[in-house]
Design a protein around this motif. Structure first.
Motif, mmCIF file in Angstrom:
data_model
loop_
_atom_site.group_PDB
_atom_site.id
_atom_site.type_symbol
_atom_site.label_atom_id
_atom_site.label_comp_id
_atom_site.label_asym_id
_atom_site.label_seq_id
_atom_site.Cartn_x
_atom_site.Cartn_y
_atom_site.Cartn_z
ATOM 1 N N PHE A 226 47.575 20.799 8.375
ATOM 2 C CA PHE A 226 46.587 19.738 8.588
ATOM 3 C C PHE A 226 46.738 19.081 9.965
ATOM 4 C CE2 PHE A 226 45.796 18.596 3.825
ATOM 5 C CZ PHE A 226 45.623 19.934 3.544
ATOM 6 N N LYS A 288 32.521 10.334 -23.034
ATOM 7 C CA LYS A 288 33.672 10.785 -22.237
ATOM 8 C C LYS A 288 33.375 11.104 -20.775
ATOM 9 C CE LYS A 288 36.401 12.513 -25.996
ATOM 10 N NZ LYS A 288 36.478 13.562 -26.972
ATOM 11 N N TRP A 295 28.909 10.698 -9.608
ATOM 12 C CA TRP A 295 29.047 11.741 -10.628
ATOM 13 C C TRP A 295 27.715 12.084 -11.279
ATOM 14 C CZ3 TRP A 295 33.683 14.186 -10.696
ATOM 15 C CH2 TRP A 295 34.677 13.559 -9.929
ATOM 16 N N HIS A 300 30.885 17.402 -8.353
ATOM 17 C CA HIS A 300 32.090 17.200 -7.549
ATOM 18 C C HIS A 300 31.739 16.641 -6.173
ATOM 19 C CE1 HIS A 300 34.804 19.439 -10.342
ATOM 20 N NE2 HIS A 300 35.647 18.572 -9.844
ATOM 21 N N TYR A 303 34.471 16.315 -3.569
ATOM 22 C CA TYR A 303 34.814 17.450 -2.713
ATOM 23 C C TYR A 303 33.930 17.451 -1.452
ATOM 24 C CZ TYR A 303 37.547 19.521 -6.569
ATOM 25 O OH TYR A 303 38.482 19.763 -7.551
ATOM 26 N N ASP A 306 35.330 14.916 0.921
ATOM 27 C CA ASP A 306 36.574 15.374 1.540
ATOM 28 C C ASP A 306 36.290 16.431 2.614
ATOM 29 O OD1 ASP A 306 39.258 15.075 1.751
ATOM 30 O OD2 ASP A 306 39.805 16.211 -0.021
ATOM 31 N N TYR A 327 41.593 23.823 9.234
ATOM 32 C CA TYR A 327 41.723 22.945 8.067
ATOM 33 C C TYR A 327 40.416 22.849 7.260
ATOM 34 C CZ TYR A 327 42.197 18.610 5.398
ATOM 35 O OH TYR A 327 42.175 17.668 4.397
ATOM 36 N N TYR A 330 39.776 26.183 5.499
ATOM 37 C CA TYR A 330 40.717 26.370 4.383
ATOM 38 C C TYR A 330 40.318 25.478 3.212
ATOM 39 C CZ TYR A 330 44.557 24.236 1.834
ATOM 40 O OH TYR A 330 45.306 23.662 0.852
ATOM 41 N N LEU A 335 38.444 24.259 -2.176
ATOM 42 C CA LEU A 335 37.681 23.394 -3.082
ATOM 43 C C LEU A 335 36.622 24.168 -3.870
ATOM 44 C CD1 LEU A 335 37.389 20.045 -1.066
ATOM 45 C CD2 LEU A 335 38.992 20.650 -2.884
ATOM 46 N N ASP A 342 38.071 24.130 -12.223
ATOM 47 C CA ASP A 342 37.936 22.850 -12.927
ATOM 48 C C ASP A 342 36.760 22.903 -13.897
ATOM 49 O OD1 ASP A 342 38.818 20.202 -13.411
ATOM 50 O OD2 ASP A 342 37.096 19.451 -12.290
ATOM 51 N N ARG A 345 37.841 24.710 -16.922
ATOM 52 C CA ARG A 345 38.721 23.865 -17.746
ATOM 53 C C ARG A 345 37.900 22.821 -18.517
ATOM 54 N NH1 ARG A 345 40.871 18.825 -17.028
ATOM 55 N NH2 ARG A 345 42.802 18.444 -18.171
ATOM 56 N N CYS A 346 36.966 22.174 -17.808
ATOM 57 C CA CYS A 346 36.163 21.124 -18.446
ATOM 58 C C CYS A 346 35.234 21.706 -19.510
ATOM 59 C CB CYS A 346 35.350 20.366 -17.398
ATOM 60 S SG CYS A 346 36.382 19.351 -16.336
ATOM 61 N N LYS A 349 37.358 22.191 -22.440
ATOM 62 C CA LYS A 349 37.846 20.937 -23.024
ATOM 63 C C LYS A 349 36.714 20.137 -23.682
ATOM 64 C CE LYS A 349 40.193 16.620 -21.854
ATOM 65 N NZ LYS A 349 40.854 15.818 -20.839
HETATM 66 P P1 NDP Z 1 38.902 15.653 -9.563
HETATM 67 O O1 NDP Z 1 39.464 14.351 -9.128
HETATM 68 O O2 NDP Z 1 37.424 15.849 -9.426
HETATM 69 O O3 NDP Z 1 39.377 15.843 -11.063
HETATM 70 C C1 NDP Z 1 38.800 16.765 -11.947
HETATM 71 C C2 NDP Z 1 38.974 16.218 -13.350
HETATM 72 O O4 NDP Z 1 38.225 14.997 -13.511
HETATM 73 C C3 NDP Z 1 38.431 17.141 -14.430
HETATM 74 O O5 NDP Z 1 39.352 18.138 -14.754
HETATM 75 C C4 NDP Z 1 38.228 16.154 -15.551
HETATM 76 O O6 NDP Z 1 39.525 15.828 -16.083
HETATM 77 C C5 NDP Z 1 37.700 14.914 -14.833
HETATM 78 N N1 NDP Z 1 36.249 14.878 -14.719
HETATM 79 C C6 NDP Z 1 35.426 15.783 -14.110
HETATM 80 N N2 NDP Z 1 34.149 15.374 -14.169
HETATM 81 C C7 NDP Z 1 34.150 14.175 -14.801
HETATM 82 C C8 NDP Z 1 33.122 13.248 -15.162
HETATM 83 N N3 NDP Z 1 31.845 13.474 -14.871
HETATM 84 N N4 NDP Z 1 33.469 12.138 -15.847
HETATM 85 C C9 NDP Z 1 34.771 11.901 -16.144
HETATM 86 N N5 NDP Z 1 35.786 12.739 -15.839
HETATM 87 C C10 NDP Z 1 35.483 13.867 -15.164
HETATM 88 O O7 NDP Z 1 39.534 16.881 -8.834
HETATM 89 P P2 NDP Z 1 40.772 17.073 -7.901
HETATM 90 O O8 NDP Z 1 41.981 16.521 -8.541
HETATM 91 O O9 NDP Z 1 40.730 18.513 -7.577
HETATM 92 O O10 NDP Z 1 40.449 16.260 -6.564
HETATM 93 C C11 NDP Z 1 40.761 14.888 -6.309
HETATM 94 C C12 NDP Z 1 40.535 14.606 -4.845
HETATM 95 O O11 NDP Z 1 41.564 15.242 -4.079
HETATM 96 C C13 NDP Z 1 39.210 15.161 -4.338
HETATM 97 O O12 NDP Z 1 38.561 14.212 -3.550
HETATM 98 C C14 NDP Z 1 39.595 16.364 -3.518
HETATM 99 O O13 NDP Z 1 38.689 16.566 -2.472
HETATM 100 C C15 NDP Z 1 40.985 15.960 -3.037
HETATM 101 N N6 NDP Z 1 41.790 17.152 -2.720
HETATM 102 C C16 NDP Z 1 42.175 17.338 -1.424
HETATM 103 C C17 NDP Z 1 42.894 18.453 -1.069
HETATM 104 C C18 NDP Z 1 43.295 18.641 0.332
HETATM 105 O O14 NDP Z 1 43.985 19.627 0.596
HETATM 106 N N7 NDP Z 1 42.898 17.791 1.247
HETATM 107 C C19 NDP Z 1 43.307 19.447 -2.056
HETATM 108 C C20 NDP Z 1 42.851 19.165 -3.374
HETATM 109 C C21 NDP Z 1 42.130 18.039 -3.679
HETATM 110 P P3 NDP Z 1 39.798 15.080 -17.511
HETATM 111 O O15 NDP Z 1 40.392 16.132 -18.375
HETATM 112 O O16 NDP Z 1 40.775 13.993 -17.185
HETATM 113 O O17 NDP Z 1 38.520 14.523 -17.998
#
Ligand code: NDP
Length: 370
Positions: A226, A288, A295, A300, A303, A306, A327, A330, A335, A342, A345-346, A349
Motif C-alpha cells: 500500500f 435482519k 445499503w 456493497h 467497496y 474504498d 494498489y 489489486y 473486492l 460474501d 455466504r449471505c 446464511k
Molecule cells: P462488509 O463490511 O461489507 O461485511 C460483510 C458482512 O456484512 C456480511 O457477511 C454480512 O454479515 C453483513 N451484511 C451484508 N449486507 C448486509 C446488510 N444489507 N444488512 C446487514 N448486514 C449485512 O465486508 P468486509 O468486511 O469485506 O469490508 C469492510 C470494509 O473493509 C469495506 O469497506 C472494505 O472495502 C474494506 N476492506 C479493505 C481492504 C483493503 O485491503 N483496503 C480489504 C478488505 C476490506 P453478517 O453475517 O454479520 O450479517
C-alpha cells in the motif's frame, strides 16, 4: 550484476531489521493489553459465545508516535531508518509471516485433535489449511491475533509512509504529490484507528480463518504494497496542476464519505436495528438486513468507496507509469472476489431474506454498472 548483488543482499533480513520488527510487535502486544480502550463485543460465534475486543489502537498509535518522536529528537533513531532498510524489513516480515503461519497450522491441528468447542476447520489438505487457516479466532497471550495483525499492518503502513516522507525531505524531492499522498493516507489510517471498533463486524474478523492468506495480507501486503506510491514518488518527479490536485482531493473525500458512511451505517444497524438512517427509520428485510441508506443503493457500496479512496492514493503520481496503480488494481480484484464470496455466504446464511434483498437492491457495487 552489481545491482543484482545489492538487491540480493538487501533482501536478506539484517539483525537491525529483525530487532525493529520484534520491538514493534512487542510494543503492540504490551500496549494492546495494557492501554485503556473501549471494550467491544464481537459477532456471536457458532458456539453461541461472543469475543471481546479492546479497541485501544488509537492510544497505542499516539503513544508510539510520541515515543518515536522523542527517539528522533534525542537522535536515538533516524527518521529514515525504515525507508533506508525497506527491502530488509520486507524480507524479515515475510519470514515472520511464514513462521506465524506454521505455528498457527500446528496449533490448529492440536486444538482440532483436542476437540475444541469451536471446531476448527481442518480440511485435511495441507495447502488449503496452510493458506486459508484452521482456526477462526486464534488467541495468543489474551490477544485476538486477527485483530492484532491488522492493527500491526495498518500502523506499519503509516510508519513506512512517515519514514518515506522524512527521506523525501532529507533528499529534497518533496513536492505536492508526496504531500497529497501522505495527507490522504494519514487521514485514512488515523480514521481507521478512530473507528477501530467497526473492524469487529467485518468479514475478516467474523468469517475468515487465520492462515497465510490473512497473515501475509495484514503483515506484508498492507504496509509494503500500500506504500508503493510513496516509494515511487521518492525517485520520480511529477508536476501536478492545481486543477488536478483539487480533483484528486474531491475523489478522496467522496470515496471516503461513501466508504466510512456505509460501514458506519451497517455497524450502527447491527447494534440498534431501529436507529435512523439518513434521518429516516431504516428499511429492514426480515428483521435482519438493512436495505436503506448506502445499503439500499448497492449491496456493497462500502467497496465502491474504498476503491475510490484507493484510486485517490495513486492519482498524485500522475499517469506516466502503471506502478503506482498497483494498489487500486489489486484492491479491485480482491473486492470483486470478496464480494462474490460474501454474497455466497449471505445467501446461505439468510436464505429467502437475502433473495428478497437482492430483488430490492439489484446492484452489487456500482449502481447501473455492476
Ligand atoms: P462488509 O463490511 O461489507 O461485511 C460483510 C458482512 O456484512 C456480511 O457477511 C454480512 O454479515 C453483513 N451484511 C451484508 N449486507 C448486509 C446488510 N444489507 N444488512 C446487514 N448486514 C449485512 O465486508 P468486509 O468486511 O469485506 O469490508 C469492510 C470494509 O473493509 C469495506 O469497506 C472494505 O472495502 C474494506 N476492506 C479493505 C481492504 C483493503 O485491503 N483496503 C480489504 C478488505 C476490506 P453478517 O453475517 O454479520 O450479517
Amino acid at each position: 550484476m552489481e545491482i543484482d548483488l545489492f538487491l540480493l543482499h538487501s533482501l536478506i533480513p539484517s539483525w537491525t531489521s529483525v530487532v525493529l520488527l520484534v520491538s514493534f510487535f512487542t510494543y503492540l502486544g504490551i500496549s494492546g493489553s495494557l492501554l485503556p480502550g473501549k471494550i467491544v463485543h464481537g459477532a456471536t460465534l457458532p458456539d453461541g459465545t461472543r469475543l471481546h475486543y479492546r479497541c485501544n489502537g488509537l492510544h497505542s498509535l499516539l503513544l508510539l508516535i510520541t515515543i518515536l518522536g522523542i527517539g528522533v529528537e534525542v537522535k536515538l533513531i533516524s527518521p529514515t531508518v525504515i525507508a533506508d532498510r525497506g527491502l530488509e524489513l520486507l524480507s524479515a516480515t515475510f519470514g515472520f509471516s511464514v513462521l506465524v503461519t506454521l505455528a498457527l497450522y500446528i496449533a490448529g491441528h492440536q486444538s482440532s485433535a483436542r476437540g475444541s468447542s469451536l471446531k476448527p476447520h481442518v480440511s485435511g489438505n495441507l495447502i488449503h489449511d496452510w493458506w486459508f487457516g484452521i482456526q477462526l479466532n486464534p488467541h495468543f497471550i489474551g490477544l485476538d491475533l486477527k485483530f492484532f495483525f491488522v492493527r500491526a499492518g495498518m500502523m506499519g503502513w503509516l510508519f513506512i509512509n512517515l519514514s518515506v516522507l522524512a527521506k523525501s525531505i532529507q533528499d529534497g524531492s518533496i513536492g505536492l504529490p508526496m504531500i497529497l499522498y501522505q495527507m490522504f493516507c494519514v487521514f485514512y489510517i488515523v480514521d481507521y484507528f478512530y473507528h477501530e471498533e467497526y473492524m469487529t463486524s467485518t468479514w475478516d474478523i467474523i468469517a475468515e480463518r487465520l492462515g497465510f492468506m490473512l497473515v501475509f495480507g495484514d503483515l506484508v501486503w498492507i504496509p509494503f504494497a500500500f506504500s508503493i506510491q510513496g516509494w515511487w514518488l521518492l525517485s520520480n518527479k511529477v508536476e501536478l496542476t492545481k486543477a488536478a490536485a483539487i480533483a484528486n482531493c474531491i475523489v478522496f473525500l467522496y470515496g471516503y464519505r461513501v466508504f466510512r458512511g456505509a460501514n458506519k451505517q451497517k455497524h450502527i444497524f447491527k447494534k440498534n436495528p431501529k436507529a435512523p438512517i439518513w434521518g429516516k427509520p431504516p428499511k429492514v428485510i426480515g428483521g435482519k438486513l438493512l436495505a436503506s441508506g448506502y445499503w439500499g443503493v448497492a449491496r456493497h457500496c462500502n467497496y465502491l468507496g474504498d476503491l475510490l479512496v484507493a484510486v485517490s492514493f495513486s492519482l498524485p503520481c500522475g499517469i506516466s507509469s502503471p506502478v503506482p496503480y498497483f494498489y487500486p488494481v489489486y484492491l479491485f480484484i480482491l473486492l470483486i472476489w470478496r464480494e462474490r464470496r460474501d454474497e455466497a455466504r449471505c445467501a446461505e446464511k439468510y436464505k429467502e431474506i437475502w433473495a428478497e434483498y437482492c430483488k430490492l437492491v439489484p446492484w452489487r457495487i456500482l449502481p447501473y454498472v455492476y
